[in-house]
Design a protein around this motif. Structure first.
Motif, PDB file in Angstrom:
ATOM      1  N   MET A   3       0.848  -1.200   0.000  1.00 19.06           N
ATOM      2  CA  MET A   3       0.000   0.000   0.000  1.00 19.06           C
ATOM      3  C   MET A   3       0.882   1.249   0.000  1.00 19.06           C
ATOM      4  O   MET A   3       1.944   1.268   0.615  1.00 19.06           O
ATOM      5  N   ARG A   4       0.429   2.272  -0.712  1.00 21.16           N
ATOM      6  CA  ARG A   4       1.126   3.553  -0.750  1.00 21.16           C
ATOM      7  C   ARG A   4       0.424   4.560   0.156  1.00 21.16           C
ATOM      8  O   ARG A   4      -0.754   4.391   0.499  1.00 21.16           O
ATOM      9  N   ALA A   5       1.163   5.621   0.523  1.00 18.65           N
ATOM     10  CA  ALA A   5       0.612   6.624   1.432  1.00 18.65           C
ATOM     11  C   ALA A   5       0.946   8.023   0.953  1.00 18.65           C
ATOM     12  O   ALA A   5       2.086   8.299   0.539  1.00 18.65           O
ATOM     13  N   LEU A   6      -0.047   8.906   1.019  1.00 21.41           N
ATOM     14  CA  LEU A   6       0.149  10.335   0.798  1.00 21.41           C
ATOM     15  C   LEU A   6       0.210  11.020   2.157  1.00 21.41           C
ATOM     16  O   LEU A   6      -0.748  10.950   2.934  1.00 21.41           O
ATOM     17  N   LEU A   7       1.342  11.664   2.429  1.00 15.24           N
ATOM     18  CA  LEU A   7       1.487  12.446   3.656  1.00 15.24           C
ATOM     19  C   LEU A   7       1.352  13.916   3.277  1.00 15.24           C
ATOM     20  O   LEU A   7       2.225  14.491   2.614  1.00 15.24           O
ATOM     21  N   LEU A   8       0.243  14.506   3.676  1.00 16.17           N
ATOM     22  CA  LEU A   8      -0.052  15.892   3.320  1.00 16.17           C
ATOM     23  C   LEU A   8       0.811  16.802   4.188  1.00 16.17           C
ATOM     24  O   LEU A   8       0.590  16.932   5.394  1.00 16.17           O
ATOM     25  N   ALA A   9       1.813  17.415   3.562  1.00 21.01           N
ATOM     26  CA  ALA A   9       2.837  18.128   4.317  1.00 21.01           C
ATOM     27  C   ALA A   9       3.112  19.527   3.769  1.00 21.01           C
ATOM     28  O   ALA A   9       4.137  20.133   4.095  1.00 21.01           O
ATOM     29  N   ALA A  10       2.187  20.065   2.973  1.00 27.41           N
ATOM     30  CA  ALA A  10       2.458  21.323   2.282  1.00 27.41           C
ATOM     31  C   ALA A  10       1.941  22.549   3.023  1.00 27.41           C
ATOM     32  O   ALA A  10       2.109  23.672   2.553  1.00 27.41           O
ATOM     33  N   GLY A  11       1.321  22.342   4.179  1.00 31.26           N
ATOM     34  CA  GLY A  11       0.689  23.459   4.878  1.00 31.26           C
ATOM     35  C   GLY A  11       1.664  24.546   5.280  1.00 31.26           C
ATOM     36  O   GLY A  11       2.836  24.294   5.575  1.00 31.26           O
ATOM     37  N   ILE A  12       1.163  25.770   5.306  1.00 28.68           N
ATOM     38  CA  ILE A  12       1.985  26.931   5.651  1.00 28.68           C
ATOM     39  C   ILE A  12       2.204  27.022   7.158  1.00 28.68           C
ATOM     40  O   ILE A  12       3.229  27.508   7.623  1.00 28.68           O
ATOM     41  N   GLY A  13       1.250  26.535   7.931  1.00 26.82           N
ATOM     42  CA  GLY A  13       1.390  26.587   9.383  1.00 26.82           C
ATOM     43  C   GLY A  13       1.219  27.976   9.949  1.00 26.82           C
ATOM     44  O   GLY A  13       1.962  28.388  10.849  1.00 26.82           O
ATOM     45  N   SER A  14       0.225  28.702   9.450  1.00 24.03           N
ATOM     46  CA  SER A  14       0.069  30.108   9.851  1.00 24.03           C
ATOM     47  C   SER A  14      -0.168  30.284  11.347  1.00 24.03           C
ATOM     48  O   SER A  14       0.250  31.286  11.932  1.00 24.03           O
ATOM     49  N   ARG A  15      -0.800  29.309  11.994  1.00 25.45           N
ATOM     50  CA  ARG A  15      -1.070  29.435  13.432  1.00 25.45           C
ATOM     51  C   ARG A  15       0.181  29.264  14.280  1.00 25.45           C
ATOM     52  O   ARG A  15       0.172  29.584  15.466  1.00 25.45           O
ATOM     53  N   LEU A  16       1.246  28.755  13.676  1.00 26.87           N
ATOM     54  CA  LEU A  16       2.494  28.562  14.413  1.00 26.87           C
ATOM     55  C   LEU A  16       3.519  29.674  14.148  1.00 26.87           C
ATOM     56  O   LEU A  16       4.662  29.582  14.579  1.00 26.87           O
ATOM     57  N   ARG A  17       3.109  30.708  13.437  1.00 25.67           N
ATOM     58  CA  ARG A  17       4.025  31.822  13.220  1.00 25.67           C
ATOM     59  C   ARG A  17       4.352  32.489  14.549  1.00 25.67           C
ATOM     60  O   ARG A  17       3.518  32.530  15.434  1.00 25.67           O
ATOM     61  N   PRO A  18       5.586  32.990  14.738  1.00 27.50           N
ATOM     62  CA  PRO A  18       6.642  33.180  13.738  1.00 27.50           C
ATOM     63  C   PRO A  18       7.528  31.958  13.488  1.00 27.50           C
ATOM     64  O   PRO A  18       8.404  32.008  12.629  1.00 27.50           O
ATOM     65  N   LEU A  19       7.321  30.864  14.217  1.00 27.84           N
ATOM     66  CA  LEU A  19       8.159  29.678  14.036  1.00 27.84           C
ATOM     67  C   LEU A  19       8.179  29.219  12.586  1.00 27.84           C
ATOM     68  O   LEU A  19       9.233  28.887  12.023  1.00 27.84           O
ATOM     69  N   THR A  20       7.009  29.211  11.945  1.00 25.63           N
ATOM     70  CA  THR A  20       6.911  28.699  10.577  1.00 25.63           C
ATOM     71  C   THR A  20       7.226  29.755   9.519  1.00 25.63           C
ATOM     72  O   THR A  20       7.105  29.476   8.325  1.00 25.63           O
ATOM     73  N   ASN A  21       7.647  30.942   9.940  1.00 23.53           N
ATOM     74  CA  ASN A  21       8.150  31.899   8.954  1.00 23.53           C
ATOM     75  C   ASN A  21       9.427  31.393   8.298  1.00 23.53           C
ATOM     76  O   ASN A  21       9.723  31.704   7.137  1.00 23.53           O
ATOM     77  N   THR A  22      10.186  30.605   9.039  1.00 25.33           N
ATOM     78  CA  THR A  22      11.477  30.121   8.536  1.00 25.33           C
ATOM     79  C   THR A  22      11.601  28.604   8.551  1.00 25.33           C
ATOM     80  O   THR A  22      12.596  28.065   8.058  1.00 25.33           O
ATOM     81  N   THR A  23      10.608  27.908   9.110  1.00 30.57           N
ATOM     82  CA  THR A  23      10.636  26.450   9.187  1.00 30.57           C
ATOM     83  C   THR A  23       9.343  25.884   8.631  1.00 30.57           C
ATOM     84  O   THR A  23       8.268  26.275   9.091  1.00 30.57           O
ATOM     85  N   PRO A  24       9.386  24.983   7.656  1.00 31.72           N
ATOM     86  CA  PRO A  24       8.145  24.362   7.185  1.00 31.72           C
ATOM     87  C   PRO A  24       7.457  23.622   8.334  1.00 31.72           C
ATOM     88  O   PRO A  24       8.127  23.063   9.210  1.00 31.72           O
ATOM     89  N   LYS A  25       6.151  23.608   8.305  1.00 32.53           N
ATOM     90  CA  LYS A  25       5.417  22.995   9.410  1.00 32.53           C
ATOM     91  C   LYS A  25       5.816  21.541   9.622  1.00 32.53           C
ATOM     92  O   LYS A  25       5.929  21.067  10.755  1.00 32.53           O
ATOM     93  N   CYS A  26       6.066  20.805   8.555  1.00 35.91           N
ATOM     94  CA  CYS A  26       6.393  19.387   8.707  1.00 35.91           C
ATOM     95  C   CYS A  26       7.782  19.171   9.299  1.00 35.91           C
ATOM     96  O   CYS A  26       8.121  18.057   9.695  1.00 35.91           O
ATOM     97  N   LEU A  27       8.597  20.239   9.374  1.00 39.28           N
ATOM     98  CA  LEU A  27       9.931  20.134   9.978  1.00 39.28           C
ATOM     99  C   LEU A  27       9.988  20.743  11.373  1.00 39.28           C
ATOM    100  O   LEU A  27      11.068  20.796  11.984  1.00 39.28           O
ATOM    101  N   VAL A  28       8.848  21.203  11.881  1.00 38.71           N
ATOM    102  CA  VAL A  28       8.785  21.639  13.282  1.00 38.71           C
ATOM    103  C   VAL A  28       9.136  20.441  14.161  1.00 38.71           C
ATOM    104  O   VAL A  28       8.716  19.306  13.887  1.00 38.71           O
ATOM    105  N   THR A  29       9.923  20.668  15.181  1.00 41.51           N
ATOM    106  CA  THR A  29      10.434  19.562  15.976  1.00 41.51           C
ATOM    107  C   THR A  29       9.655  19.325  17.260  1.00 41.51           C
ATOM    108  O   THR A  29       9.133  20.255  17.869  1.00 41.51           O
ATOM    109  N   VAL A  30       9.585  18.073  17.639  1.00 40.68           N
ATOM    110  CA  VAL A  30       9.126  17.649  18.956  1.00 40.68           C
ATOM    111  C   VAL A  30      10.271  16.812  19.533  1.00 40.68           C
ATOM    112  O   VAL A  30      10.655  15.802  18.941  1.00 40.68           O
ATOM    113  N   HIS A  31      10.827  17.272  20.633  1.00 42.99           N
ATOM    114  CA  HIS A  31      12.017  16.638  21.219  1.00 42.99           C
ATOM    115  C   HIS A  31      13.151  16.554  20.203  1.00 42.99           C
ATOM    116  O   HIS A  31      13.754  15.490  19.999  1.00 42.99           O
TER     117      HIS A  31
END
Length: 240
Positions: A1-29
């Motif tokens: 089976m194949r999978a689509l991971l929807l990762a293109a979002g701008i992440g506007s609610r996480l600004r200013p963090l997502t001004n320079t980091t794509p939402k899918c690269l935001v880190t947890v630990h």
């Protein structure tokens, strides 16, 4: 089976963090969110994954090129966002004529991928998709589900003041190929799955509740809580 991971979002609610980091690269630990997803799906039996890119796409591309899973990842760029359903439609040839998984990859989760696939394979007759669900501590902010005795979705209550319960749509699905045909019949490029497609299948959606962790990290408070709550989860090994 194949999978689509929807990762293109701008992440506007996480600004200013997502001004320079794509939402899918935001880190947890100190680990990018997309790395949790790549380990999860590939270790769970997915053979190949497609990530869509848009905002700060070069960072995502460079990150994937250094992933231990890079030989099993495809990227597709969207100059203009197509919506979740539009991305599915635009990549229908990539999916082939087989069931496929679609996930909003802005959630932090450890659901059982292999278990969801197995559940889809044994779903009740007539169901065209399987949906992951989770118990939320903030039902007013989620799409709350009502199920029948066979765990088929009978109703959605999208961000209402007094929802009937706390079982929420986890935004992870396994679709049969016919779903793409239904998206195509709308006759437009930009399509939203949650408002334009999925509600049309009431009574034909099999629901599987995860017993694991599941949280949208789309705003600063949710991200803070994820750091606090997820720290005792075992870190999955390898790359990223």
């Amino acid at each position: 089976m194949r999978a689509l991971l929807l990762a293109a979002g701008i992440g506007s609610r996480l600004r200013p963090l997502t001004n320079t980091t794509p939402k899918c690269l935001v880190t947890v630990h100190d680990r990018p969110l997309v790395d949790y997803w790549l380990d999860l799906v590939f270790e769970g039996g997915i053979e190949r994954a497609l990530l869509n890119t848009h905002w700060l796409a070069g960072q995502v591309r460079a990150h994937v090129e250094n992933s231990r899973w890079r030989s099993r990842i495809d990227l597709v760029h969207e100059d203009e966002l197509l919506g979740t359903g539009g991305t599915v439609l635009a990549n229908r040839d990539w999916f082939g004529a087989q069931p496929f998984l679609v996930a909003h990859a802005d959630n932090l989760t450890d659901f059982d991928v292999a278990g969801l696939i197995a559940a889809h394979n044994s779903r009740p007759a007539g169901c065209i998709m399987t949906m992951l669900a989770f118990r939320t501590d903030d039902p007013q902010s989620c799409g709350i589900l009502e199920l029948d005795e066979q765990n088929r979705v009978l109703a959605f209550h999208e961000k209402v003041e007094n929802p009937p319960g706390n079982l929420a749509n986890g935004a992870v699905y396994i679709f049969e190929p016919e779903v793409i045909d239904d998206i195509a019949q709308l006759g437009k490029k930009v399509v939203d799955l949650s408002t334009e497609i999925i509600p049309n299948y009431l009574g034909r959606i099999f629901c599987v509740e995860t017993s694991g962790y599941h949280r949208d990290i789309g705003n600063p408070e949710s991200l803070r809580r994820a750091h606090s709550e997820f720290k005792h989860k075992p870190r999955q090994g390898g790359g990223g």
